[in-house]
Design an enzyme around this catalytic site. Structure first.
Site, PDB file in Angstrom:
ATOM      1  N   GLY A 103      91.035  36.284  72.951  1.00 41.38           N
ATOM      2  CA  GLY A 103      89.921  36.714  73.463  1.00 41.38           C
ATOM      3  C   GLY A 103      90.056  38.358  73.613  1.00 41.38           C
TER       4      GLY A 103
ATOM      5  N   CYS B 118      97.256  33.689  71.583  1.00 43.45           N
ATOM      6  CA  CYS B 118      96.984  35.066  72.057  1.00 43.45           C
ATOM      7  C   CYS B 118      96.626  35.467  73.204  1.00 43.45           C
ATOM      8  CB  CYS B 118      96.157  35.771  70.988  1.00 43.45           C
ATOM      9  SG  CYS B 118      95.978  37.505  70.796  1.00 43.45           S
ATOM     10  N   TYR B 119      95.518  35.683  73.706  1.00 43.66           N
ATOM     11  CA  TYR B 119      94.953  36.017  75.001  1.00 43.66           C
ATOM     12  C   TYR B 119      95.219  34.663  75.750  1.00 43.66           C
ATOM     13  CZ  TYR B 119      92.198  36.793  79.079  1.00 43.66           C
ATOM     14  OH  TYR B 119      91.472  36.818  80.490  1.00 43.66           O
TER      15      TYR B 119
ATOM     16  N   HIS C 290      98.100  34.232  65.746  1.00 47.63           N
ATOM     17  CA  HIS C 290      96.954  33.451  65.646  1.00 47.63           C
ATOM     18  C   HIS C 290      97.188  32.148  64.782  1.00 47.63           C
ATOM     19  CE1 HIS C 290      93.963  35.238  68.030  1.00 47.63           C
ATOM     20  NE2 HIS C 290      94.741  36.618  67.800  1.00 47.63           N
TER      21      HIS C 290
ATOM     22  N   GLU D  77      95.420  29.898  63.936  1.00 50.54           N
ATOM     23  CA  GLU D  77      94.062  29.414  63.410  1.00 50.54           C
ATOM     24  C   GLU D  77      93.740  30.148  61.973  1.00 50.54           C
ATOM     25  OE1 GLU D  77      94.487  31.049  65.971  1.00 50.54           O
ATOM     26  OE2 GLU D  77      92.787  32.260  66.687  1.00 50.54           O
TER      27      GLU D  77
ATOM     28  N   ASP E 201      70.235  20.050  57.058  1.00 51.90           N
ATOM     29  CA  ASP E 201      70.548  19.758  58.341  1.00 51.90           C
ATOM     30  C   ASP E 201      69.465  18.873  58.973  1.00 51.90           C
ATOM     31  OD1 ASP E 201      72.688  21.435  58.032  1.00 51.90           O
ATOM     32  OD2 ASP E 201      71.558  23.135  59.152  1.00 51.90           O
TER      33      ASP E 201
ATOM     34  N   LYS F 244      78.592  22.657  59.324  1.00 57.18           N
ATOM     35  CA  LYS F 244      77.847  22.314  58.050  1.00 57.18           C
ATOM     36  C   LYS F 244      78.555  21.229  57.236  1.00 57.18           C
ATOM     37  CE  LYS F 244      74.261  23.559  55.876  1.00 57.18           C
ATOM     38  NZ  LYS F 244      73.160  23.869  56.436  1.00 57.18           N
TER      39      LYS F 244
END
Ligand code: XMP
Length: 515
Positions: A56, A83-84, A169, A171, A227, A371
């Site tokens: 964050g 991280c945060y 990170h 990710e 969608d 998606k």
């Protein structure tokens, strides 16, 4: 069906969604995103198998720093702070978080010990950092399990309590083997099962629809995009002919859209399908409007008016109680509905609240899906592959691609140019390498020469982007001669157009659509 779920606690930015997607995609484990201040007892009701605290933008030492309910550490499930999130763990367990002696932004060599979090990996690796603070003194019971040249506590853990914290990170794709680390946490440390698969998602969504709708009837708006189409087919599986799918031909659709949707619905056995002609209503309401947000709101409103007129008409013969639409996660993010902290960039008409007097309850069966998951569920439902892999098309349609005033003439020019662009991309096979491509009508005129005469007409911009998630995007790199050929064909076959230009702007700073 009870399935494993990892709770992602969102401390701001886009990290939460990136983490959630990675885990779903790589581990086939469901993730849910929660606001940072969710009370622990409320989170406990969701029975997470593990909890991830995201990065964050704040410092944990800021006065208004977002901090979670301490009770989440007492839920007895493994926790990973990123991280945060790592600094939150450092601070809340009694360590000291302070400005780093050397701030790290970018790739660093990360050295690590043997630990379940780093299973299947060899030290060192490159890890991606972006931090100004660090956990300078570890809380009691925690040990460093990884470090860099600048950061002694790049990862730390209390293995007894299964609490892990990483300053980098995992990710982001720049962290080498970051996805392996997340998978280690989810599968080995949390022991979560691979139960989030297309087949099981479809089954669960169908069961949920049955439960919610009971013996009621549902009106489902279909736009020609993937969608809403998948939403309608899910509903059809769940409630059969109690589904009433409508598409509104608002004059803002692409060439052939209505016919295409009609044909596939027929093939899939959807009986109650209606294409409502409403071009005049939309264009008269849009007359004179040039402001993008005003256009979006006007189009959104006109849709709901057509839907409610339709529902009202049918209410006497059917008991339509629900209105379904194909809102997905990203629609939420950018319209600010998903997070208290996200800023509204554009109002997506299908992520707006329903008008108060609408009279139908909102049903958004795929609102938790990304998606790629929508497409996988669609494949499971037997929707033709090439339809599912069509590029996305926004709810407001060509309305946000005709810049300036939307008129019948401008829309018709755009529709033709767009169809040529897409046809050419399909011919060369380029279409499948591009995430989204379309033409945009620009309300400026340029001089040209066509045949022996002077031409003076509008400009068409072409946009083609590559992206994984539509949150960031890069322009597609065409062979230059292919672009020139496409431009030439548009000028030749759409005589009103004087010039064709290619949009080379990345997102950010631009958005994908022009309005
Ligand atoms: P932007 O322009 O925000 O677009 O970068 C990101 C993706 O979202 C689509 N988009 C919409 N989809 N309703 C939708 O259903 C909308 O109002 C809307 N606006 C943008 C856009 O086409 C791209 O795929």
């Amino acid at each position: 069906m009870k399935r494993d779920m990892i709770a992602v606690i969102d401390f701001g930015g886009q990290y939460a969604h990136l983490i959630a997607r990675r885990i779903r995609e790589d581990c086939n484990v469901k993730t849910e995103i929660f606001p940072f201040d969710i009370p622990a007892d409320e989170l406990a009701l969701h029975a997470p198998s593990g909890i991830i605290l995201t990065g964050g933008p704040k410092s944990v030492n800021d006065k208004d720093a977002p901090l979670p309910d301490h009770g989440i550490f007492g839920l007895g499930v493994p926790i990973l702070g990123i991280c945060y999130g790592a600094q939150v763990i450092g601070k809340m367990f009694g360590g000291i978080v302070a400005p780093a002696k050397k701030k790290e932004f970018g790739g660093e060599n990360l050295y690590f010990k043997n630990a379940p979090f780093f299973e299947f990996m060899a030290s060192p690796i490159t890890a991606w950092f972006s931090h100004e603070d660090e956990v300078a003194k570890l809380p009691h019971g925690f040990k460093a399990i990884a470090w860099t040249g600048n950061c002694a506590n790049a990862a730390f853990a209390d293995a007894q309590r299964n609490i892990y914290a990483v300053q980098f990170h995992p990710e982001v794709s720049h962290t080498h083997s970051g996805r392996v680390m997340l998978a280690n946490f989810v599968k080995m440390i949390c022991g979560a099962d691979e139960s989030w698969t297309a087949g099981s998602i479809a089954d669960e969504l169908i069961a949920k629809i049955k439960e919610t709708v009971g013996d009621g009837e549902v009106l489902c708006a279909v736009s020609g995009g993937v969608d809403s189409f998948v939403t309608a087919v899910l509903l059809h599986r769940a409630i059969g002919d109690r589904l009433h799918a409508i598409t509104v031909d608002n004059g803002l659709l692409r060439k052939g859209d209505t016919e295409h949707v009609t044909r596939i619905f027929k093939e899939l056995g959807v009986k109650n399908f209606y294409a409502i002609p409403a071009e005049d209503l939309f264009l008269s309401r849009l007359a004179g409007i040039t402001d993008p947000e005003k256009k979006r709101k006007t189009i959104g409103r006109a849709f709901y008016d057509v839907f409610s007129m339709f529902a009202l008409e049918r209410l006497y013969s059917y008991s339509i109680r629900f209105f379904a639409q194909g809102t997905i996660y990203p629609d939420w993010i950018e319209s600010g509905r998903a997070s208290k902290h996200a800023e509204t960039i554009k109002s997506h008409h299908n992520a707006e609240k329903l008008p108060e007097n609408f009279g139908l309850a909102l049903l958004e069966p795929i609102r938790e899906l990304y998606k790629d998951e929508v497409r996988r569920v669609g494949e499971e439902l037997g929707i033709p592959h090439d339809f599912l892999w069509r590029h996305p098309f926004p709810g407001p349609g060509l309305g946000v691609r005709v810049i300036g005033e939307i008129t019948k003439e401008n829309t018709a020019i755009l529709r033709e140019a767009d169809a040529i662009f897409i046809e050419e991309l399909k011919k060369t096979g380029e279409y499948d390498r591009i995430a989204q491509a379309f033409a945009v009508f620009l309300p400026i005129k340029a001089v040209g020469v066509q045949g022996d005469g002077r031409a003076y007409g509008p400009v068409i911009a072409l946009r083609a982007v590559v992206t994984d998630d539509f949150m960031t995007a890069r322009p597609h790199e065409f062979h230059f001669s292919d672009l020139v050929n496409i431009g030439n064909r548009i000028i030749r076959e759409v005589p009103e157009v004087s010039r064709v230009v290619y949009d080379i702007t990345e997102k950010p700073p631009a958005t994908i659509e022009w309005e």
